[in-house]
Scaffold this active site. Structure first.
Site, PDB file in Angstrom:
ATOM      1  CG  ASP A  92      47.151  76.913  45.063  1.00  0.00           C
ATOM      2  OD1 ASP A  92      47.072  75.982  44.259  1.00  0.00           O
ATOM      3  OD2 ASP A  92      46.211  77.706  45.276  1.00  0.00           O
ATOM      4  CG  HIS A 146      43.260  78.032  42.925  1.00  0.00           C
ATOM      5  ND1 HIS A 146      44.160  77.206  43.551  1.00  0.00           N
ATOM      6  CD2 HIS A 146      42.281  77.211  42.466  1.00  0.00           C
ATOM      7  CE1 HIS A 146      43.736  75.953  43.481  1.00  0.00           C
ATOM      8  NE2 HIS A 146      42.602  75.928  42.815  1.00  0.00           N
TER       9      HIS A 146
END
Ligand SMILES: NC(=O)c1ccc[n+]([C@@H]2O[C@H](COP(=O)([O-])OP(=O)(O)OC[C@H]3O[C@@H](n4cnc5c(N)ncnc54)[C@H](O)[C@@H]3O)[C@@H](O)[C@H]2O)c1
Ligand SMILES: O=C(O)C[C@H](O)C(=O)O
Length: 333
Positions: free
Chosen positions: A160, A188
């Site tokens: 990410d 996440h």
């Protein structure tokens, strides 16, 4: 003098990420170009032939750093003496599924593998959980492997982090290496908060400037940028009909490399770590924070100013993690 080999476990090694990851490890991308490795690859019985195929390809690739390969469906054999464990094994999300849908299958795997790791791994083993729900799988692993130091159990949010850098570099038409210090806070998942408030741009031979002033479009940064990073996993699944693999493997290498070899001076990265209450996040969840690493230890970057917009987003993703924890325990009962 040649270094002693490091034993690296990859679970789910016959899967997509595994197939991209093991050659990177064998080439020195994870631990450095002078660090020999012994790969331990684990998968389940139905994937035994595919796993053996990966083992054969590793032999055929004649990697100079690869000293040996253990390919097995026995978790005890796989975990024996490992120094680094990259936990990729599990069931990936398919198109139309929410991450919670993979929860019950995956948390039971992590409970079972926690005890194997605790009994078999090297005492200083560093663990990175990649399989989803990554934060909660890591938490379950931590809770069912109480003798592994909690600082040694982490989850992957570096993908990410890298996605956020990638979006900024595309927008600004600059190389990704010129952007640094974005932060992924939290889970996440699509509630993660990609934060650019402390990120900077340093053009080659130029002066370091805040990303906000260089982008000069707060509306984009506060809306589309955030949702694009939050939804990138789903966008890849929609496009490939499979979840991201090469970028996940590359991010796993980045995560372990920086943890073991250190982050560059003045740069932080994002890692999912056991919360100690920093930034008002309740302890007892694995939450992604900005960290720097030195001598094999990560530390949360402290003292960053958090505005109301960020606070609300950091709290929302923390709330989801607390709910996931409850759901995970209900799946284990
Ligand atoms: N954290 C991240 O950034 C990130 C990014 C991408 C994917 N993921 C997750 O990583 C995981 C793996 O993704 P993939 O695309 O490689 O999936 P995949 O289905 O291609 O591979 C998973 C492998 O795990 C194996 N496996 C299943 N149960 C196992 C067990 N008990 N022990 C060992 N191996 C087992 C399967 O047989 C398979 O070979 C998924 O959970 C996916 O959602 C996380
Ligand atoms: O979102 C997913 O399920 C896949 C993975 O976690 C990703 O971020 O690409």
């Amino acid at each position: 003098m040649a270094k002693d080999p490091v034993r690296v476990l990859v679970t789910g090694a016959a899967g997509q990420i595994g197939y991209a990851l093991v050659p990177m490890i064998a080439r020195g991308v994870m631990l450095g170009p002078d660090q020999p490795v012994i790969l331990h690859m684990l998968d389940i019985e139905p994937a035994a032939d595919a796993l053996n195929g990966v083992r054969m390809e590793l032999v055929d690739a004649a990697f100079p750093l690869l000293r040996d390969v253990v390919a097995t469906t026995d978790v005890t054999v796989a975990c024996k003496g490992v120094n680094v464990a990259v936990m990729v094994g599990g069931f990936p999300r398919k198109e139309g599924m929410e991450r919670k849908d993979v929860m019950s299958k995956n948390v039971s795997i992590y409970k079972a593998q926690a005890s194997a790791l605790e009994k078999q791994a090297a005492p200083d083993c560093k663990v990175l959980v990649v399989a989803n729900p990554a934060n909660t799988n890591a938490l379950i692993l931590k809770e069912f492997a109480p003798s592994i130091p909690e600082k040694n159990i982490t989850c992957l949010t570096r993908l990410d982090h890298n996605r956020a850098l990638g979006q900024l570099s595309e927008r600004l038409k600059i190389h990704v290496s010129e952007v640094k210090n974005v932060i992924i806070w939290g889970n996440h998942s699509s509630t993660q908060y990609p934060d650019v408030n402390h990120a900077t741009v340093t053009p080659a031979n130029g002066e370091e400037k805040p990303v906000r002033s260089v982008v000069a479009d707060d509306n984009w940064l506060n809306t589309e940028f955030i949702t694009t990073v939050q939804q990138r996993g789903a966008a890849i699944i929609k496009a490939r009909k499979l979840s991201s693999a090469l970028s996940a493997a590359s991010a796993a290498c980045d995560h372990i490399r920086d943890w073991v070899l250190g982050t560059p001076k003045g740069t932080w990265v994002s890692m999912g770590v056991y919360s100690d209450g920093s930034y008002g996040v309740q302890p007892g969840v694995i939450y992604s924070y900005p960290v720097t690493c030195d001598k094999g230890q990560w530390s949360i970057v402290q003292g960053l100013k958090i505005d109301d917009f960020s606070r609300q987003k950091m709290d929302a993703t923390a709330k989801e993690l607390v709910e996931e924890k409850t759901l995970a325990y209900s799946c284990l009962n």
